[in-house]
Write a protein that holds these residues in place. Structure first.
Motif, short mmCIF file in Angstrom:
data_model
loop_
_atom_site.label_atom_id
_atom_site.label_comp_id
_atom_site.label_asym_id
_atom_site.label_seq_id
_atom_site.Cartn_x
_atom_site.Cartn_y
_atom_site.Cartn_z
N TYR A 9 0.83 -1.21 0.00
CA TYR A 9 0.00 0.00 0.00
C TYR A 9 0.86 1.26 0.00
CZ TYR A 9 -4.60 -2.16 0.52
OH TYR A 9 -5.76 -2.85 0.29
N CYS A 41 -6.76 -8.02 -1.44
CA CYS A 41 -6.93 -6.56 -1.48
C CYS A 41 -7.86 -6.19 -2.63
CB CYS A 41 -5.57 -5.87 -1.65
SG CYS A 41 -4.33 -6.36 -0.42
N SER A 61 -7.98 1.55 0.12
CA SER A 61 -8.86 1.37 1.28
C SER A 61 -8.18 1.80 2.56
CB SER A 61 -9.29 -0.10 1.39
OG SER A 61 -8.16 -0.93 1.58
N GLN A 62 -6.84 1.90 2.50
CA GLN A 62 -6.09 2.33 3.69
C GLN A 62 -4.86 3.12 3.26
OE1 GLN A 62 -4.23 -1.11 5.75
NE2 GLN A 62 -5.20 -2.36 4.18
N GLU A 102 -8.09 3.71 7.84
CA GLU A 102 -9.09 3.37 6.82
C GLU A 102 -9.58 4.63 6.12
OE1 GLU A 102 -9.94 0.21 6.04
OE2 GLU A 102 -8.52 -0.51 7.56
N THR A 103 -9.54 4.64 4.81
CA THR A 103 -9.97 5.84 4.08
C THR A 103 -11.49 6.00 4.08
OG1 THR A 103 -9.93 4.63 1.98
CG2 THR A 103 -7.95 5.86 2.58
N THR A 104 -12.22 4.94 4.38
CA THR A 104 -13.69 5.05 4.42
C THR A 104 -14.14 6.03 5.50
OG1 THR A 104 -13.74 3.10 5.84
CG2 THR A 104 -14.12 2.74 3.49
N ASN A 105 -13.29 6.23 6.50
CA ASN A 105 -13.65 7.12 7.61
C ASN A 105 -13.26 8.57 7.34
OD1 ASN A 105 -14.58 4.90 9.15
ND2 ASN A 105 -12.49 4.46 9.85
#
Length: 299
Positions: A9, A41, A61-62, A102-105
């Motif tokens: 990543y 992944c 995603s991260q 986490e990029t979702t946050n």
């Protein structure tokens, strides 16, 4: 396995990577090991055309805390604190590269900036929708070049791609808050690097700032500029001050009069313009006009 994922990543955040590159970076493991690791992944895909891996839709995603800080450190507007923070982070850089978030946050603004940064690093043409007054309301195809900040606002500098009819389109930086969508279009394998490292703001680069004006500040305005280290800015040049520091003279370079208007109107009446050039006269006339319009609107 988790350590290999973190390495992958972090590497893909900065560039597309081949299977051989990742195998070597992960401790000379086999290509099969890399393939099996990436199978877990969902946000990483392999491009046969490029011969490399990259993130799906430009968004991992991260992201490591180290990469996140490097990307957003320019939002530290105080130059003194920024230097201290960069020094402190560098001392624990290895640890921060191993801690992932986490990029979702993250906010949509952060996600857009991350997408654009990866597009720059990966040499990827992107399609954005940015409704701007005076331009056609449709997707624009661009080659992203640099992320800059001005007054804590993030902007994207770019060149228009050949897919656009560029006649009449202004290449003034896009504010990220105004960008509604970012999508990948095409990765350019053999292209030169997209990324530039020009110093500038939303009105243009420092090297293009040919206009200048001399300003005099006193009392709190003078103290503020000296105390906050604002002469770290390439746009301001200290000329002189009195022994107590409550009166100083400085030079400001700029691309657009709006930059000077904003500064002068913010510090009135503790600031004045030295009327010694055509540039300074235009600034004075512009401030007078703004002041008149302001008073008319108040009636």
């Amino acid at each position: 396995m988790q350590k290999r994922k973190t390495i992958i990543y972090n590497q893909l955040f900065n560039k597309t990577c081949s299977k051989d590159e990742l195998a070597k970076l992960c401790g000379d493991v086999s290509i099969k090991t890399i393939e099996n690791t990436i199978k877990e992944c969902d946000d990483i895909i392999y491009s046969k055309k490029l011969g490399t891996y990259h993130f799906k839709n430009l968004l991992p995603s991260q992201i490591s805390y180290q990469n996140y800080f490097k990307l957003f450190q320019d939002n530290l507007s105080n130059p003194i604190l920024k230097k201290d923070m960069i020094k402190s982070i560098s001392k624990v850089g290895t640890d921060l590269s191993e801690i992932m978030m986490e990029t979702t946050n993250l906010s949509e603004l952060s996600k857009k900036i991350i997408r654009a940064n990866i597009a720059i690093s990966h040499k990827c043409i992107i399609k954005i929708y940015y409704p701007r007054k005076g331009t056609p309301k449709k997707d624009k195809y661009i080659k992203p070049k640099q992320i800059i900040t001005f007054d804590s606002i993030y902007y994207l500098t770019f060149e228009y791609d050949k897919r656009n009819k560029t006649e009449g389109l202004e290449e003034r930086p896009f504010a990220f808050n105004g960008i509604q969508t970012i999508e990948e279009v095409e990765y350019l394998k053999d292209s030169q690097e997209f990324r530039t490292n020009d110093i500038g703001n939303s009105f243009g680069k420092v090297e293009d700032a040919k206009k200048k004006v001399t300003l005099k500040l006193h009392d709190h305005a003078s103290y503020f500029f000296m105390r906050e280290g604002l002469f770290e800015s390439p746009y301001y040049k200290f000329i002189k001050s009195d022994s107590r520091g409550d009166r100083l003279t400085m030079e400001m370079i700029y691309n657009d009069e709006i930059e000077v208007f904003k500064l002068v109107q913010q510090w009135m009446p503790l600031i004045s313009v030295v009327n010694d050039s055509e540039d300074s006269q235009k600034v004075i006339d512009g401030i007078k006009e703004n002041y008149t319009k302001f008073l008319d609107a108040c009636e």
